[in-house]
Write a protein that holds these residues in place. Sequence first.
Motif, short mmCIF file in Angstrom:
data_model
loop_
_atom_site.label_atom_id
_atom_site.label_comp_id
_atom_site.label_asym_id
_atom_site.label_seq_id
_atom_site.Cartn_x
_atom_site.Cartn_y
_atom_site.Cartn_z
N VAL A 11 2.43 4.90 -16.41
CA VAL A 11 3.11 3.67 -16.00
C VAL A 11 3.15 3.60 -14.47
O VAL A 11 2.87 2.55 -13.88
N PHE A 12 3.51 4.71 -13.82
CA PHE A 12 3.51 4.74 -12.35
C PHE A 12 2.12 4.43 -11.79
O PHE A 12 1.97 3.64 -10.86
N ILE A 13 1.11 5.04 -12.36
CA ILE A 13 -0.25 4.83 -11.87
C ILE A 13 -0.71 3.39 -12.10
O ILE A 13 -1.26 2.75 -11.19
N TRP A 14 -0.46 2.84 -13.27
CA TRP A 14 -0.87 1.46 -13.55
C TRP A 14 -0.10 0.46 -12.67
O TRP A 14 -0.66 -0.54 -12.22
N GLU A 15 1.18 0.71 -12.45
CA GLU A 15 1.94 -0.17 -11.56
C GLU A 15 1.38 -0.12 -10.14
O GLU A 15 1.31 -1.15 -9.46
N ALA A 16 1.01 1.06 -9.71
CA ALA A 16 0.41 1.20 -8.37
C ALA A 16 -0.89 0.41 -8.29
O ALA A 16 -1.15 -0.28 -7.30
N VAL A 17 -1.70 0.50 -9.32
CA VAL A 17 -2.96 -0.23 -9.35
C VAL A 17 -2.71 -1.74 -9.37
O VAL A 17 -3.39 -2.50 -8.69
N SER A 18 -1.71 -2.18 -10.10
CA SER A 18 -1.44 -3.62 -10.19
C SER A 18 -0.92 -4.20 -8.88
O SER A 18 -1.07 -5.38 -8.62
N LEU A 19 -0.31 -3.34 -8.05
CA LEU A 19 0.12 -3.82 -6.71
C LEU A 19 -1.09 -4.12 -5.85
O LEU A 19 -1.08 -4.97 -5.02
N TRP A 78 0.83 -1.20 0.00
CA TRP A 78 0.00 0.00 0.00
C TRP A 78 0.87 1.26 0.00
O TRP A 78 0.56 2.24 -0.67
N MET A 79 1.96 1.22 0.76
CA MET A 79 2.84 2.39 0.83
C MET A 79 3.50 2.62 -0.54
O MET A 79 3.51 3.76 -1.03
N ILE A 80 4.01 1.58 -1.14
CA ILE A 80 4.64 1.70 -2.46
C ILE A 80 3.61 2.16 -3.49
O ILE A 80 3.88 3.03 -4.31
N SER A 81 2.43 1.59 -3.41
CA SER A 81 1.36 1.96 -4.34
C SER A 81 0.99 3.43 -4.20
O SER A 81 0.83 4.14 -5.19
N ILE A 140 2.88 5.86 -3.03
CA ILE A 140 4.00 6.67 -3.54
C ILE A 140 3.98 6.72 -5.07
O ILE A 140 4.18 7.77 -5.67
N MET A 141 3.72 5.58 -5.69
CA MET A 141 3.68 5.53 -7.16
C MET A 141 2.54 6.38 -7.72
O MET A 141 2.71 7.05 -8.73
N ILE A 142 1.40 6.35 -7.08
CA ILE A 142 0.28 7.18 -7.53
C ILE A 142 0.62 8.66 -7.39
O ILE A 142 0.35 9.45 -8.29
N ILE A 143 1.24 9.02 -6.28
CA ILE A 143 1.64 10.42 -6.08
C ILE A 143 2.64 10.85 -7.15
O ILE A 143 2.50 11.94 -7.73
N ILE A 144 3.61 9.99 -7.45
CA ILE A 144 4.58 10.31 -8.50
C ILE A 144 3.87 10.48 -9.84
O ILE A 144 4.14 11.41 -10.59
N GLY A 145 2.93 9.57 -10.13
CA GLY A 145 2.16 9.66 -11.37
C GLY A 145 1.38 10.96 -11.46
O GLY A 145 1.37 11.63 -12.50
#
Length: 166
Positions: free
Chosen positions: A158-166, A113-116, A118-123
């Motif tokens: 890519v960041f947002i989709w990776e976050a969603v896939s986590l 959840w934390m990584i996800s 962070i990735m959404i915020i970066i996206g």
Amino acid sequence: MKDKYEIDSRQKELINKYYEVDEDNKLVCISFYYSKASELFSKESGTKIPQFSKEELSKLNEIIQTIPLGYKIDISYEIEDYETYSPSYIMESFNDALELSQFGVRKSNRQKWMISTIMIIIGIILLSLMIIGRNDSFFGQGIKAEISEEIIDIAAWVFIWEAVSL
């Protein structure tokens, strides 16, 4: 209307083939047989007392994943020689191992959840950067600007989709 836990007839057939199943109570009975109680415990050193083997928990988890949703599971361990272990100690060790395993799962989920997040915020930051850059002509004009915007757009998604896939 379909049952919330409707299962495939082939899955039912396979479960009935390999396990004792009480269909009325939706109960699957799983039995494990051991000649000695020590076979259930980890051979690892470093612990004060013997712990239930991670391999045993893993084996049990694989079986549980094959059981259809909506079914309960009755697990029994049949042991010929208890050696120095009491049945209550074995049960306590089994319950402790399950609980410790759940702590690990919760920790892993928190990390995901934390990584996800962070990735959404970066996206979102990248998408905002792209919009601000487009409005302020930060990337220039023409094909150079379009390529820069597209690269940032793709990176953000890519960041947002990776976050969603986590």
